[in-house]
Scaffold this motif. Structure first.
Motif, PDB file in Angstrom:
ATOM      1  N   TRP A   1       0.808  -1.213   0.000  1.00 21.92           N
ATOM      2  CA  TRP A   1       0.000   0.000   0.000  1.00 21.92           C
ATOM      3  C   TRP A   1       0.844   1.266   0.000  1.00 21.92           C
ATOM      4  O   TRP A   1       0.391   2.331  -0.413  1.00 21.92           O
ATOM      5  N   SER A   2       2.108   1.159   0.445  1.00 16.80           N
ATOM      6  CA  SER A   2       3.013   2.317   0.455  1.00 16.80           C
ATOM      7  C   SER A   2       3.581   2.620  -0.928  1.00 16.80           C
ATOM      8  O   SER A   2       4.219   3.639  -1.125  1.00 16.80           O
ATOM      9  N   GLY A   3       3.369   1.689  -1.871  1.00 19.28           N
ATOM     10  CA  GLY A   3       3.908   1.848  -3.219  1.00 19.28           C
ATOM     11  C   GLY A   3       5.143   1.015  -3.473  1.00 19.28           C
ATOM     12  O   GLY A   3       5.577   0.877  -4.617  1.00 19.28           O
ATOM     13  N   ASP A   4       5.734   0.440  -2.421  1.00 16.58           N
ATOM     14  CA  ASP A   4       6.925  -0.393  -2.582  1.00 16.58           C
ATOM     15  C   ASP A   4       6.564  -1.736  -3.201  1.00 16.58           C
ATOM     16  O   ASP A   4       5.523  -2.317  -2.890  1.00 16.58           O
ATOM     17  N   GLN A   5       7.455  -2.247  -4.046  1.00 15.94           N
ATOM     18  CA  GLN A   5       7.293  -3.598  -4.575  1.00 15.94           C
ATOM     19  C   GLN A   5       7.758  -4.585  -3.511  1.00 15.94           C
ATOM     20  O   GLN A   5       8.737  -4.337  -2.809  1.00 15.94           O
ATOM     21  N   GLU A   6       7.041  -5.695  -3.395  1.00 18.40           N
ATOM     22  CA  GLU A   6       7.399  -6.716  -2.427  1.00 18.40           C
ATOM     23  C   GLU A   6       7.097  -8.090  -3.001  1.00 18.40           C
ATOM     24  O   GLU A   6       6.307  -8.219  -3.939  1.00 18.40           O
ATOM     25  N   LEU A   7       7.734  -9.084  -2.433  1.00 17.14           N
ATOM     26  CA  LEU A   7       7.384 -10.467  -2.731  1.00 17.14           C
ATOM     27  C   LEU A   7       6.574 -10.944  -1.533  1.00 17.14           C
ATOM     28  O   LEU A   7       7.077 -10.954  -0.407  1.00 17.14           O
TER      29      LEU A   7
END
Length: 153
Positions: free
Chosen positions: A79-85
């Motif tokens: 939700w912060s805009g960061d990409q994550e796995l």
């Protein structure tokens, strides 16, 4: 771990589905067991059916020709805009607990994240699942969010 971690193959389907009920451990006592069983089975079915889609993954740990565990997940945007796995499910069979299977599966996810250039791996687990929380903490995961529930009588 004395086996191998590899990508999921269709031949693994039944073994993976047979492990799905382990995902019921650590669920809040007020949740319907039938509803929880249906949900966790549904998650695993969806994961294996979509495993080949871009951004998704399913790895299995195999020991002596037997699926000892699996991990599923996908690349997504936090939700912060960061990409994550995001790790959707991680299960180790009871007969292979303590043999490094879970660690090997998380290592495979970590390698996958690095290949994608993603620097964050996230997952959810039940608050009551103390063994899972301790396991993840030992691998460097930190608790980020807390979900609160009030049961009305």
């Amino acid at each position: 771990m004395r086996g191998e971690v590899r990508r999921y193959e269709e031949k693994d389907r039944q073994a993976v589905l047979d492990l799905a009920p382990r995902l019921m451990e650590g669920v809040a006592r007020w949740r319907s067991p039938d509803g929880v069983r249906a949900a966790v089975t549904g998650w695993v079915v969806e994961a294996v059916e979509r495993a080949a889609e871009p951004g998704r993954f399913v790895y299995v740990a195999e020991m002596d020709g037997v699926v000892a565990g699996f991990v599923t997940g996908e690349r997504r945007t936090h939700w912060s805009g960061d990409q994550e796995l995001y790790v959707g499910e991680l299960v180790v069979s009871t007969s292979h607990e303590g043999e490094g299977v879970g660690r090997a599966l998380i290592d495979a996810v970590t390698d996958h994240a690095r290949r994608l250039g993603v620097t964050t791996i996230t997952l959810d687990t039940g608050a009551a699942n103390m063994s899972a929380r301790g396991f993840y903490r030992s691998l460097g995961f930190e608790e980020e969010d807390v979900k609160l529930t009030r049961v009305l009588s």
